[in-house]
Motif scaffolding. Sequence first.
Motif, PDB file in Angstrom:
ATOM      1  N   GLY A 142      10.409  -3.182 -16.280  1.00  0.00           N
ATOM      2  CA  GLY A 142       9.082  -3.497 -16.770  1.00  0.00           C
ATOM      3  C   GLY A 142       7.961  -2.831 -16.000  1.00  0.00           C
ATOM      4  N   SER A 143       8.322  -1.846 -15.140  1.00  0.00           N
ATOM      5  CA  SER A 143       7.310  -1.170 -14.308  1.00  0.00           C
ATOM      6  C   SER A 143       6.425  -2.177 -13.583  1.00  0.00           C
ATOM      7  CB  SER A 143       6.467  -0.219 -15.165  1.00  0.00           C
ATOM      8  OG  SER A 143       7.264   0.809 -15.690  1.00  0.00           O
ATOM      9  N   ARG A 144       7.037  -3.221 -13.044  1.00  0.00           N
ATOM     10  CA  ARG A 144       6.277  -4.275 -12.369  1.00  0.00           C
ATOM     11  C   ARG A 144       5.640  -3.746 -11.093  1.00  0.00           C
ATOM     12  NH1 ARG A 144       7.153  -8.190  -8.502  1.00  0.00           N
ATOM     13  NH2 ARG A 144       9.342  -7.628  -8.244  1.00  0.00           N
ATOM     14  N   LEU A 145       4.345  -3.965 -10.959  1.00  0.00           N
ATOM     15  CA  LEU A 145       3.595  -3.483  -9.806  1.00  0.00           C
ATOM     16  C   LEU A 145       3.964  -4.284  -8.562  1.00  0.00           C
ATOM     17  CD1 LEU A 145       1.317  -1.438  -9.134  1.00  0.00           C
ATOM     18  CD2 LEU A 145      -0.296  -3.311  -9.486  1.00  0.00           C
ATOM     19  N   VAL A 146       4.233  -3.597  -7.480  1.00  0.00           N
ATOM     20  CA  VAL A 146       4.541  -4.241  -6.211  1.00  0.00           C
ATOM     21  C   VAL A 146       3.379  -4.109  -5.243  1.00  0.00           C
ATOM     22  CG1 VAL A 146       6.127  -4.293  -4.236  1.00  0.00           C
ATOM     23  CG2 VAL A 146       7.012  -3.824  -6.530  1.00  0.00           C
ATOM     24  N   ILE A 205      -2.059  12.696  -3.720  1.00  0.00           N
ATOM     25  CA  ILE A 205      -2.205  13.538  -2.540  1.00  0.00           C
ATOM     26  C   ILE A 205      -3.406  14.457  -2.728  1.00  0.00           C
ATOM     27  CG2 ILE A 205      -1.089  15.249  -1.061  1.00  0.00           C
ATOM     28  CD1 ILE A 205       1.607  14.186  -2.094  1.00  0.00           C
ATOM     29  N   ASP A 206      -4.309  14.451  -1.762  1.00  0.00           N
ATOM     30  CA  ASP A 206      -5.468  15.328  -1.840  1.00  0.00           C
ATOM     31  C   ASP A 206      -5.008  16.781  -1.775  1.00  0.00           C
ATOM     32  OD1 ASP A 206      -8.479  15.562  -1.733  1.00  0.00           O
ATOM     33  OD2 ASP A 206      -7.933  16.684   0.071  1.00  0.00           O
ATOM     34  N   TYR A 207      -5.392  17.561  -2.767  1.00  0.00           N
ATOM     35  CA  TYR A 207      -4.895  18.935  -2.876  1.00  0.00           C
ATOM     36  C   TYR A 207      -5.315  19.780  -1.678  1.00  0.00           C
ATOM     37  CZ  TYR A 207      -3.481  23.288  -5.092  1.00  0.00           C
ATOM     38  OH  TYR A 207      -2.847  24.473  -5.370  1.00  0.00           O
ATOM     39  N   GLN A 208      -6.533  19.623  -1.237  1.00  0.00           N
ATOM     40  CA  GLN A 208      -7.064  20.515  -0.221  1.00  0.00           C
ATOM     41  C   GLN A 208      -6.676  20.114   1.199  1.00  0.00           C
ATOM     42  OE1 GLN A 208     -10.476  20.118   1.735  1.00  0.00           O
ATOM     43  NE2 GLN A 208      -9.790  21.979   2.772  1.00  0.00           N
ATOM     44  N   THR A 209      -6.479  18.839   1.451  1.00  0.00           N
ATOM     45  CA  THR A 209      -6.166  18.371   2.801  1.00  0.00           C
ATOM     46  C   THR A 209      -4.754  17.834   2.961  1.00  0.00           C
ATOM     47  OG1 THR A 209      -6.877  16.089   2.435  1.00  0.00           O
ATOM     48  CG2 THR A 209      -8.588  17.679   3.037  1.00  0.00           C
ATOM     49  N   GLN A 210      -4.059  17.555   1.860  1.00  0.00           N
ATOM     50  CA  GLN A 210      -2.725  16.943   1.853  1.00  0.00           C
ATOM     51  C   GLN A 210      -2.722  15.514   2.385  1.00  0.00           C
ATOM     52  OE1 GLN A 210      -2.877  20.340   3.442  1.00  0.00           O
ATOM     53  NE2 GLN A 210      -2.988  20.755   1.248  1.00  0.00           N
ATOM     54  N   GLN A 211      -3.890  14.897   2.499  1.00  0.00           N
ATOM     55  CA  GLN A 211      -3.949  13.510   2.934  1.00  0.00           C
ATOM     56  C   GLN A 211      -3.607  12.577   1.774  1.00  0.00           C
ATOM     57  OE1 GLN A 211      -4.375  12.386   5.914  1.00  0.00           O
ATOM     58  NE2 GLN A 211      -5.173  14.145   7.030  1.00  0.00           N
ATOM     59  N   PRO A 212      -2.899  11.462   2.039  1.00  0.00           N
ATOM     60  CA  PRO A 212      -2.630  10.490   0.974  1.00  0.00           C
ATOM     61  C   PRO A 212      -3.898   9.739   0.605  1.00  0.00           C
ATOM     62  CG  PRO A 212      -1.878   9.625   3.079  1.00  0.00           C
ATOM     63  CD  PRO A 212      -2.358  11.035   3.341  1.00  0.00           C
ATOM     64  N   LEU A 213      -4.191   9.652  -0.679  1.00  0.00           N
ATOM     65  CA  LEU A 213      -5.365   8.936  -1.154  1.00  0.00           C
ATOM     66  C   LEU A 213      -5.006   7.549  -1.676  1.00  0.00           C
ATOM     67  CD1 LEU A 213      -7.141  11.861  -3.049  1.00  0.00           C
ATOM     68  CD2 LEU A 213      -7.492  11.114  -0.686  1.00  0.00           C
ATOM     69  N   TYR A 214      -3.946   7.482  -2.468  1.00  0.00           N
ATOM     70  CA  TYR A 214      -3.471   6.211  -3.027  1.00  0.00           C
ATOM     71  C   TYR A 214      -1.952   6.166  -2.928  1.00  0.00           C
ATOM     72  CZ  TYR A 214      -8.138   5.944  -5.105  1.00  0.00           C
ATOM     73  OH  TYR A 214      -9.502   5.909  -5.295  1.00  0.00           O
ATOM     74  N   VAL A 215      -1.435   4.973  -2.636  1.00  0.00           N
ATOM     75  CA  VAL A 215       0.008   4.736  -2.559  1.00  0.00           C
ATOM     76  C   VAL A 215       0.328   3.550  -3.456  1.00  0.00           C
ATOM     77  CG1 VAL A 215       1.953   4.212  -1.056  1.00  0.00           C
ATOM     78  CG2 VAL A 215       0.050   5.579  -0.179  1.00  0.00           C
ATOM     79  N   ILE A 216       1.197   3.753  -4.446  1.00  0.00           N
ATOM     80  CA  ILE A 216       1.488   2.720  -5.448  1.00  0.00           C
ATOM     81  C   ILE A 216       2.998   2.578  -5.581  1.00  0.00           C
ATOM     82  CG2 ILE A 216       1.231   2.081  -7.881  1.00  0.00           C
ATOM     83  CD1 ILE A 216      -1.307   3.984  -7.797  1.00  0.00           C
ATOM     84  N   THR A 217       3.496   1.367  -5.512  1.00  0.00           N
ATOM     85  CA  THR A 217       4.930   1.119  -5.667  1.00  0.00           C
ATOM     86  C   THR A 217       5.173   0.162  -6.821  1.00  0.00           C
ATOM     87  OG1 THR A 217       4.891  -0.682  -4.037  1.00  0.00           O
ATOM     88  CG2 THR A 217       5.424   1.519  -3.227  1.00  0.00           C
ATOM     89  N   LYS A 218       6.315   0.353  -7.490  1.00  0.00           N
ATOM     90  CA  LYS A 218       6.665  -0.464  -8.648  1.00  0.00           C
ATOM     91  C   LYS A 218       8.163  -0.732  -8.674  1.00  0.00           C
ATOM     92  CE  LYS A 218       3.038   1.385 -11.693  1.00  0.00           C
ATOM     93  NZ  LYS A 218       2.770   2.072 -12.978  1.00  0.00           N
ATOM     94  N   ARG A 219       8.515  -1.766  -9.427  1.00  0.00           N
ATOM     95  CA  ARG A 219       9.898  -2.011  -9.797  1.00  0.00           C
ATOM     96  C   ARG A 219      10.192  -1.295 -11.109  1.00  0.00           C
ATOM     97  NH1 ARG A 219      13.283  -3.939  -5.849  1.00  0.00           N
ATOM     98  NH2 ARG A 219      12.435  -5.794  -4.833  1.00  0.00           N
ATOM     99  N   ARG A 220      11.420  -0.858 -11.297  1.00  0.00           N
ATOM    100  CA  ARG A 220      11.764  -0.171 -12.542  1.00  0.00           C
ATOM    101  C   ARG A 220      11.669  -1.104 -13.737  1.00  0.00           C
ATOM    102  NH1 ARG A 220      15.556   2.938  -9.498  1.00  0.00           N
ATOM    103  NH2 ARG A 220      15.254   5.177  -9.780  1.00  0.00           N
TER     104      ARG A 220
END
Length: 433
Positions: free
Chosen positions: A406-410, A389-404
């Motif tokens: 093995g921390s598998r990237l989704v 989250i951008d500190y100054q604007t609160q806009q989302p910069l990156y969104v990352i999701t995973k499975r628990r």
Amino acid sequence: MLSALRRISALGVAILALGPSARAELPPENRCPTFSGSPGSGPKQDAAPVRLREGMLLSYFDVLHLGSLLPIEIWRNREAFFHEGMRLEVGACHRRYPTPGFFREATRRFAGQARIDDDGNLSGGPAGLPFPPDQIDPEAPGAAERWAWNLVRRYRGAGPSGSFRIVDMPSRVVGGIQTYEGSWYFLQTAHRADLTESDYRVEVAGDSSWIAGGRFREPMPARHLAWRQLRPLSVDENFSEPDDTFVYVPTMRKVRRAASTWVDGLYTPRYRISGDSGGGGLPVGGLDFGGGAINPTGGESAATTENLRRGFEGLTIRPNAYRWRFLEEREVLAPINITRGGYPEDRERNYGPSGLSAGSDRWDVRYAVVIQGAVKERGRDFDLLTLFIDYQTQQPLYVITKRRRGSRLVEVGIMLHRFSGDLSHYPPWPGGA
């Protein structure tokens, strides 16, 4: 939204006005970092560090030295997000993007009124940011929850709208590339700092926090498939409350309630099977045109109205549906103020060999807050949600999701924004502001 797995959605040219003023501890404006190699490696010892500067053009091989300014998930999949022949322009370093006075005033006026309970539910704070950033202690309990709620309540005018294009990449289920086009909108109906005379709400919207929807135009099987989603205000204090979501199924010529009543972010109908062959049910007189069923298209329409995560992730969430933890604050390189248009302004924009690269554009150096949420209820497409989250604007910069496991990237999502204040042709706020 760019997805590392199998899809890219170009949401048109997202014209988002950006957020409130920054605290004194933020890095000074125009202070750019130096090249620092791969993540965690620090500056190279055998060569003098090179400082980034605004307007600098970087090639693919230059970007290989910027790993410390990118999320590790982006760095590990850099072949998808960056490519040879690209030209990345370094934008402003820690620019302070302004917001209208009425939003800043609402944040100041209601500071201290918002409360978060032990379950992460929010109460109080009718408009503006519920938690001024300079009052959030990253070491204090609940810091991540406060940032998650600020993300949802960030300033974005009345809400973005425009055209979208969703490209589904080939898989074992879908044999070829499928492209879908249409229009969409997001209208914030509550917590509107500009609507002081109507209790910060759009009066005709009732008890909804926001209303979103859209319509497909292409291809023919999905044409006229449309939807509308209303998020009730009660969700802020009970994440299990369902949305009111309706879908117009063209082949049935009827509006149906969505089969997926509970959606975290924005709803999208299952457009791939929207071209069902139904007509609405069993005709009177007992004529068996549907295999004897009272509603032969019931199953197909239910499938059509199921939620499908495609392209609109990250625009809004239910913060109280997660258990949050604060990870870090750090400098990142992110496309918060792009110069190149996407669909539909530039229908043929080149996203690189992978179809997932926005490397040939302007990327600013920003100061980001990184939080991670674990879903409270299992059975979702993912278990862990990480937000930059951008500190100054609160806009989302990156969104990352995973499975628990093995921390598998989704999913890996890169959010592209554009600051409307830099666009001379963009329509002004009523009153000329």
